[in-house]
Design a protein around this motif. Sequence first.
Motif, PDB file in Angstrom:
ATOM      1  N   ILE A  19      46.168  25.372  51.185  1.00 29.02           N
ATOM      2  CA  ILE A  19      46.200  26.396  50.133  1.00 29.02           C
ATOM      3  C   ILE A  19      45.301  27.562  50.552  1.00 29.02           C
ATOM      4  CG2 ILE A  19      45.777  26.860  47.688  1.00 29.02           C
ATOM      5  CD1 ILE A  19      46.114  23.770  47.291  1.00 29.02           C
ATOM      6  N   VAL A  20      45.841  28.756  50.480  1.00 32.76           N
ATOM      7  CA  VAL A  20      45.125  29.958  50.918  1.00 32.76           C
ATOM      8  C   VAL A  20      44.932  30.895  49.729  1.00 32.76           C
ATOM      9  CG1 VAL A  20      45.168  31.947  52.484  1.00 32.76           C
ATOM     10  CG2 VAL A  20      46.174  29.777  53.215  1.00 32.76           C
ATOM     11  N   LYS A  21      43.745  31.474  49.617  1.00 33.74           N
ATOM     12  CA  LYS A  21      43.499  32.495  48.589  1.00 33.74           C
ATOM     13  C   LYS A  21      43.025  33.770  49.266  1.00 33.74           C
ATOM     14  CE  LYS A  21      40.844  33.580  44.390  1.00 33.74           C
ATOM     15  NZ  LYS A  21      41.964  33.982  43.535  1.00 33.74           N
ATOM     16  N   GLU A  22      43.792  34.850  49.050  1.00 32.20           N
ATOM     17  CA  GLU A  22      43.380  36.169  49.528  1.00 32.20           C
ATOM     18  C   GLU A  22      42.510  36.806  48.440  1.00 32.20           C
ATOM     19  OE1 GLU A  22      44.145  37.325  52.467  1.00 32.20           O
ATOM     20  OE2 GLU A  22      45.719  35.925  53.093  1.00 32.20           O
ATOM     21  N   ILE A  23      41.409  37.408  48.837  1.00 31.91           N
ATOM     22  CA  ILE A  23      40.484  38.008  47.869  1.00 31.91           C
ATOM     23  C   ILE A  23      40.457  39.514  48.067  1.00 31.91           C
ATOM     24  CG2 ILE A  23      38.081  38.095  47.077  1.00 31.91           C
ATOM     25  CD1 ILE A  23      37.793  35.204  48.133  1.00 31.91           C
ATOM     26  N   ASN A  24      40.799  40.231  47.013  1.00 28.12           N
ATOM     27  CA  ASN A  24      40.732  41.692  47.043  1.00 28.12           C
ATOM     28  C   ASN A  24      39.337  42.118  46.610  1.00 28.12           C
ATOM     29  OD1 ASN A  24      40.886  44.481  46.475  1.00 28.12           O
ATOM     30  ND2 ASN A  24      43.068  44.335  46.027  1.00 28.12           N
ATOM     31  N   ARG A  25      38.559  42.639  47.535  1.00 31.20           N
ATOM     32  CA  ARG A  25      37.158  42.970  47.236  1.00 31.20           C
ATOM     33  C   ARG A  25      37.029  44.064  46.184  1.00 31.20           C
ATOM     34  NH1 ARG A  25      34.228  42.923  53.132  1.00 31.20           N
ATOM     35  NH2 ARG A  25      34.112  40.684  53.395  1.00 31.20           N
ATOM     36  N   ASP A  26      38.047  44.888  46.062  1.00 39.88           N
ATOM     37  CA  ASP A  26      37.988  45.956  45.058  1.00 39.88           C
ATOM     38  C   ASP A  26      38.168  45.411  43.644  1.00 39.88           C
ATOM     39  OD1 ASP A  26      37.629  47.875  47.011  1.00 39.88           O
ATOM     40  OD2 ASP A  26      39.787  48.171  47.283  1.00 39.88           O
ATOM     41  N   GLU A  27      38.918  44.293  43.544  1.00 40.94           N
ATOM     42  CA  GLU A  27      39.213  43.726  42.217  1.00 40.94           C
ATOM     43  C   GLU A  27      38.307  42.550  41.867  1.00 40.94           C
ATOM     44  OE1 GLU A  27      43.318  42.703  42.208  1.00 40.94           O
ATOM     45  OE2 GLU A  27      44.015  44.752  42.560  1.00 40.94           O
ATOM     46  N   GLU A  28      37.935  41.763  42.883  1.00 36.92           N
ATOM     47  CA  GLU A  28      37.164  40.535  42.653  1.00 36.92           C
ATOM     48  C   GLU A  28      35.676  40.825  42.857  1.00 36.92           C
ATOM     49  OE1 GLU A  28      37.571  36.194  42.073  1.00 36.92           O
ATOM     50  OE2 GLU A  28      39.239  37.460  42.643  1.00 36.92           O
ATOM     51  N   PRO A  29      34.806  40.452  41.906  1.00 34.89           N
ATOM     52  CA  PRO A  29      33.370  40.693  42.093  1.00 34.89           C
ATOM     53  C   PRO A  29      32.795  39.758  43.148  1.00 34.89           C
ATOM     54  CG  PRO A  29      33.755  39.375  40.137  1.00 34.89           C
ATOM     55  CD  PRO A  29      35.104  39.767  40.653  1.00 34.89           C
ATOM     56  N   LEU A  30      31.631  40.118  43.683  1.00 33.49           N
ATOM     57  CA  LEU A  30      30.938  39.209  44.595  1.00 33.49           C
ATOM     58  C   LEU A  30      30.455  38.007  43.800  1.00 33.49           C
ATOM     59  CD1 LEU A  30      28.755  41.640  46.744  1.00 33.49           C
ATOM     60  CD2 LEU A  30      30.894  40.561  47.383  1.00 33.49           C
TER      61      LEU A  30
END
Length: 203
Positions: free
Chosen positions: A176-187
């Motif tokens: 299972i892979v999750k792509e993280i959009n840094r602009d939308e997802e907080p640190l």
Amino acid sequence: MKNCVMINLKKNEILIKISENAEQREIVECLRKKLPELKKLYKDEKTPIRVIGKVLKNKEMDQIQEMVTNAIDVQIDFDTPKSLGLSSIRRTFEREIAVSETKFHRGSLRSGQKLETEGSIVILGDVNSGAEVIASDNIVVLGNLRGLAHAGAKGNKQAIIAAGLLDTVQIRISNIVKEINRDEEPLHKQAYVSVIDDKIVIE
């Protein structure tokens, strides 16, 4: 938190105990006030200092070490690895995930470095962007996780990923892979990543 730093003189070392819930700003302020008291303990002998208590990030350890060594010429050790085992991995045991053989890697992984292991891996440092960590079971990163982490690489969906700071664009558990959009997802600080209903969830 007024008294978040305690200093205790032992036979062969001096212990600096930091309260687990203290913020770095409070720790620095409290330590600065206690430095004169600490300095009085030093005359001719160089009794080593050991810092215990709160799990500290690399930058926090560097700041504390610099403060003390600027005032006193002394060796400082941090007990963070032991604390890491107790605090960051605690929820792994609470979820009753089978505990596999765990290896420890001291130091950070630079861009281009790849670390593969059977069982679980605890990294006492950062995983920088462009670095890769692959484990058949759990991955715990004490510092910042900016590179690729692939836990449960042989199909273990019960595996977890934990990091002091999650700042990566992709994480994998099993297939299972999750792509993280840094602009939308907080640190995510003190991030805990697991699979729930075949989806990767970050807490």
